[in-house]
Design an enzyme around this catalytic site. Sequence first.
Site, mmCIF file in Angstrom:
data_model
loop_
_atom_site.group_PDB
_atom_site.id
_atom_site.type_symbol
_atom_site.label_atom_id
_atom_site.label_comp_id
_atom_site.label_asym_id
_atom_site.label_seq_id
_atom_site.Cartn_x
_atom_site.Cartn_y
_atom_site.Cartn_z
ATOM 1 N N GLY A 170 -5.998 -17.892 -4.801
ATOM 2 C CA GLY A 170 -6.588 -16.577 -5.021
ATOM 3 C C GLY A 170 -7.521 -16.532 -6.216
ATOM 4 O O GLY A 170 -8.685 -16.952 -6.142
ATOM 5 N N CYS A 208 0.847 -1.199 0.000
ATOM 6 C CA CYS A 208 0.000 0.000 0.000
ATOM 7 C C CYS A 208 0.878 1.243 0.000
ATOM 8 O O CYS A 208 1.965 1.236 0.575
ATOM 9 C CB CYS A 208 -0.850 0.055 1.266
ATOM 10 S SG CYS A 208 -1.800 -1.423 1.566
HETATM 11 C C1 LIG Z 1 -9.744 -9.056 -6.959
HETATM 12 C C2 LIG Z 1 -8.550 -9.166 -6.062
HETATM 13 C C3 LIG Z 1 -8.515 -8.480 -4.825
HETATM 14 C C4 LIG Z 1 -7.403 -8.586 -3.978
HETATM 15 N N1 LIG Z 1 -7.411 -7.932 -2.765
HETATM 16 C C5 LIG Z 1 -6.350 -8.082 -1.915
HETATM 17 C C6 LIG Z 1 -6.356 -7.461 -0.622
HETATM 18 O O1 LIG Z 1 -7.317 -6.809 -0.212
HETATM 19 N N2 LIG Z 1 -5.259 -7.619 0.181
HETATM 20 C C7 LIG Z 1 -4.166 -8.372 -0.223
HETATM 21 O O2 LIG Z 1 -3.201 -8.498 0.538
HETATM 22 N N3 LIG Z 1 -4.152 -8.999 -1.439
HETATM 23 C C8 LIG Z 1 -5.206 -8.862 -2.276
HETATM 24 N N4 LIG Z 1 -5.193 -9.498 -3.502
HETATM 25 C C9 LIG Z 1 -4.011 -10.324 -3.886
HETATM 26 C C10 LIG Z 1 -4.255 -11.817 -3.656
HETATM 27 O O3 LIG Z 1 -4.531 -12.097 -2.303
HETATM 28 C C11 LIG Z 1 -3.043 -12.653 -4.134
HETATM 29 O O4 LIG Z 1 -1.893 -12.287 -3.391
HETATM 30 C C12 LIG Z 1 -2.737 -12.447 -5.616
HETATM 31 O O5 LIG Z 1 -3.927 -12.335 -6.372
HETATM 32 C C13 LIG Z 1 -1.878 -13.585 -6.211
HETATM 33 O O6 LIG Z 1 -2.510 -14.843 -6.086
HETATM 34 P P1 LIG Z 1 -3.416 -15.502 -7.254
HETATM 35 O O7 LIG Z 1 -2.600 -15.458 -8.506
HETATM 36 O O8 LIG Z 1 -3.697 -16.894 -6.780
HETATM 37 O O9 LIG Z 1 -4.649 -14.667 -7.361
HETATM 38 C C14 LIG Z 1 -6.293 -9.399 -4.376
HETATM 39 C C15 LIG Z 1 -6.336 -10.085 -5.592
HETATM 40 C C16 LIG Z 1 -7.429 -9.984 -6.433
HETATM 41 C C17 LIG Z 1 -7.433 -10.764 -7.746
#
Ligand SMILES: Cc1cc2nc3c(=O)[nH]c(=O)nc-3n(C[C@H](O)[C@H](O)[C@H](O)COP(=O)(O)O)c2cc1C
Length: 308
Positions: free
Chosen positions: A269, A134
């Site tokens: 995720g 952030c």
């Molecule tokens: C729609 C969306 C919202 C997300 N919101 C957050 C969040 O609020 N806080 C956070 O630490 N990561 C957030 N992430 C990141 C995911 O937790 C994760 O670290 C990232 O998407 C990689 O994993 P993945 O490829 O399996 O999605 C978000 C990801 C997506 C796709």
Amino acid sequence: MGIDNSLKVDIGGGLQLKNPIMTASGTFGYGSEFADYLDLQRLGGIVVKGISLQPRPGNPPPRIVETSCGMLNAIGLENVGVENFSSAKMPFLRKIGTPVIVNILGDSIEEYSELAEKLNVIEGISAIEVNISCPNVKKGGVAFGTDPVMVKKVTESVKARTSLPVIIKLSPNVTDITATARAAEDGGADTISLINTLMGIAIDHRTRRPKLANIIGGLSGPAIKPVALRMVWQVANAVKIPVIGIGGIMSTEDALEFMVAGASAVQVGTANLVDPDTAERIIDGIGDFVEELGCQSIQEIVGTLRTD
Ligand SMILES: Cc1cc2nc3c(=O)[nH]c(=O)nc-3n(C[C@H](O)[C@H](O)[C@H](O)COP(=O)(O)O)c2cc1C
């Protein structure tokens, strides 16, 4: 279904999960949204959408766009705020019987530490995951997670205000991921999770406009898995505390690859948005794999990547 001891994992700070599969922050709402699609009680852990001190409306739409083998999002950290989370979301979450990990975000060190103190006294929370991707408003908007000095400071200030295990979630948008990982460990983190999304842009060449209102978004899904595996392997070799792997996990095989690279547990995720029962299918798959190997514990495969 009884608890299968062979799937139990320790993820640091004294926290033990019944299996290594969690759902990742921001992709699983506050749990209740997925209750019709899978058995929430079977999950190793639920990481909820990032919470801030005050509710946040997030960015204007469009906030999500599909890309090759992944997606970009610029939700803008929309959330209900810590008070509403406690009164409206925790009653459901604490009844499930699965560890609830609360992801927090802030735009100053004070906001992170105040959140840690508030969460410390809410019943039914198993750990705090700190999203450091952030912008630090007081330091010109540079993300906390890109500066090892800031990472250490945020970690220390959160640890000082809570007795809950603290997981620091690293940003991959850095040159040397081991520098921020070590800074988190030095600051007293119990666990490290990685990776958050990689920054990207999608463009419509006809309108010549960005596809996201925010222009820049976070890339997630299978497209980022090789990057995430590389970073998990580097971090697992650089720190002594447990590591949680995240990034493009869609299948049992993906989850196992992260564990071989050094992750004690993983988070699913983007896959939740494609097939909402992915996490449960992976738990079944890991169980089958342990049986096939005939090993005592899934923990035996953690960090066993052979490089000789
Ligand atoms: C729609 C969306 C919202 C997300 N919101 C957050 C969040 O609020 N806080 C956070 O630490 N990561 C957030 N992430 C990141 C995911 O937790 C994760 O670290 C990232 O998407 C990689 O994993 P993945 O490829 O399996 O999605 C978000 C990801 C997506 C796709």
